[in-house]
Design a protein around this motif. Structure first.
Motif, PDB file in Angstrom:
ATOM      1  N   THR A  11       0.862  -1.178   0.000  1.00 26.37           N
ATOM      2  CA  THR A  11       0.000   0.000   0.000  1.00 26.37           C
ATOM      3  C   THR A  11       0.895   1.223   0.000  1.00 26.37           C
ATOM      4  O   THR A  11       1.728   1.394   0.884  1.00 26.37           O
ATOM      5  CB  THR A  11      -0.925   0.014   1.226  1.00 26.37           C
ATOM      6  N   SER A  16      -2.474   5.757  -0.713  1.00 26.43           N
ATOM      7  CA  SER A  16      -3.247   4.639  -0.151  1.00 26.43           C
ATOM      8  C   SER A  16      -3.692   3.610  -1.191  1.00 26.43           C
ATOM      9  O   SER A  16      -4.594   2.822  -0.927  1.00 26.43           O
ATOM     10  CB  SER A  16      -4.471   5.149   0.619  1.00 26.43           C
ATOM     11  N   ASN A  18      -3.069   0.259  -3.576  1.00 22.78           N
ATOM     12  CA  ASN A  18      -2.269  -0.959  -3.610  1.00 22.78           C
ATOM     13  C   ASN A  18      -1.504  -1.037  -4.918  1.00 22.78           C
ATOM     14  O   ASN A  18      -2.041  -0.701  -5.981  1.00 22.78           O
ATOM     15  CB  ASN A  18      -3.150  -2.194  -3.470  1.00 22.78           C
TER      16      ASN A  18
END
Length: 70
Positions: A11, A16, A18
């Motif tokens: 992450t 934020s 992935n």
């Protein structure tokens, strides 16, 4: 973080999201300066990943260091 022998998903702290990177036979993995393998990386470790310039989905180097901070 999710890690397998063939990929690592992290992450990104900045957005934020992935991101998944492929681990190949050419990927160098180092934990605290010691050559390691993917199975030794633990969820929660902070990692630095250097990607392949020609294919940024592949990890050239994965560094894990207990002195990295989040």
């Amino acid at each position: 973080m999710y890690i397998s022998q063939s990929s690592i998903t992290i992450t990104n702290d900045e957005n934020s999201l992935n991101q998944t990177f492929l681990i190949t036979s050419k990927t160098l993995i180092s934990i605290n300066g010691v050559k390691s393998n993917a199975s030794q990386i633990k969820s929660g470790n902070i990692v630095l990943i250097q990607v392949n310039k020609a294919d940024p989905t592949k990890a050239n180097v994965i560094l894990v260091n207990s002195h990295f901070s989040g």
